[in-house]
Design a protein around this motif. Structure first.
Motif: not given
Length: 232
Positions: A181-205
């Motif tokens: 559930d990629l919505g949970y990544f909206d609550n952090i700055i993933p790995c401290g890296i701003r302005g870059k998205a996160v994805t999941s295999l099911h989304v890519e496929l």
């Protein structure tokens, strides 16, 4: 050199319980190495590989910045999530259902004593596994983990990594988004890296769900080849 690795799939398990279990296995290997050195013996040291899914949790590495967590305690509770400061490298990340977390607890004296090579091999395991699904992925300069379209405005991270090593014994590892559930990544700055998205295999496929067991089998196949290891 013992290249046998004991595989354990813990299923869905609390983060703190799993962390404590990792620490127990980790300490057992370190203690065995210390004893070998003190007593001038050469008993084999064990290696472990844990698969696990965690309930919603955010973890912050020892060099991480608390400001990268965008929720307060009340909001964490509302989202049914927990938070831990932990002893791995890296900044903040999220774990949750639909994500395959892999914790290799290895004595690198059994394989190779090179942390940089170890991280690159972990990344390569993920890259080869995604390639099996027709997904081209790679590394992003200066940023540990596995990315899609790295170096472009469309860069997105599919796998986060953070490890701890002492006396060439490793713990922690990687978190690969499969049906996350990629919505949970909206609550952090993933790995401290701003302005870059996160994805999941099911989304890519473009599918509703990917078989987690199938992905695990592919991960283990590539891991065993790269590390010249055998799982049992």
């Amino acid at each position: 050199m013992n290249k046998d690795i004991k595989l354990q799939d813990l299923g869905l398990k609390d983060y703190k319980e799993t962390w404590d279990y990792q620490e127990t296995l980790f300490k057992g290997i370190v203690d065995a190495k210390i004893k070998n050195r003190q007593e001038n013996t050469n008993f084999k040291t064990n290696n472990y590989f844990l698969f696990v899914e965690h309930p919603h949790v955010y973890t912050l590495g020892k060099s991480g910045d608390m400001s990268n967590l965008l929720l307060n305690e009340q909001q964490l509770t509302q989202k049914d999530a927990t938070f831990y400061k932990i002893n791995r490298g890296g900044d903040i990340t999220y774990h949750g259902p639909g994500q395959i977390v892999g914790y290799p607890i290895l004595d690198l004296d059994n394989f190779f004593t090179d942390i940089h090579k170890y991280l690159r091999f972990l990344e390569e395991v993920i890259i080869l596994t995604l390639n099996d699904y027709g997904i081209q992925s790679g590394r992003s300069d200066g940023e540990t983990g596995v990315w899609l379209d790295a170096g472009t405005p469309f860069a997105r991270k599919i796998c986060a990594m953070g490890v701890r090593a002492s006396r060439w014994v490793t713990m922690h590892g990687f978190a690969l988004n499969i049906n996350a559930d990629l919505g949970y990544f909206d609550n952090i700055i993933p790995c401290g890296i701003r302005g870059k998205a996160v994805t999941s295999l099911h989304v890519e496929l473009g599918v509703e769900k990917v078989s987690m067991e199938e992905v695990k089998e592919k991960l283990l196949k590539h891991f065993s080849i790269l590390f010249e290891a055998k799982f049992f």
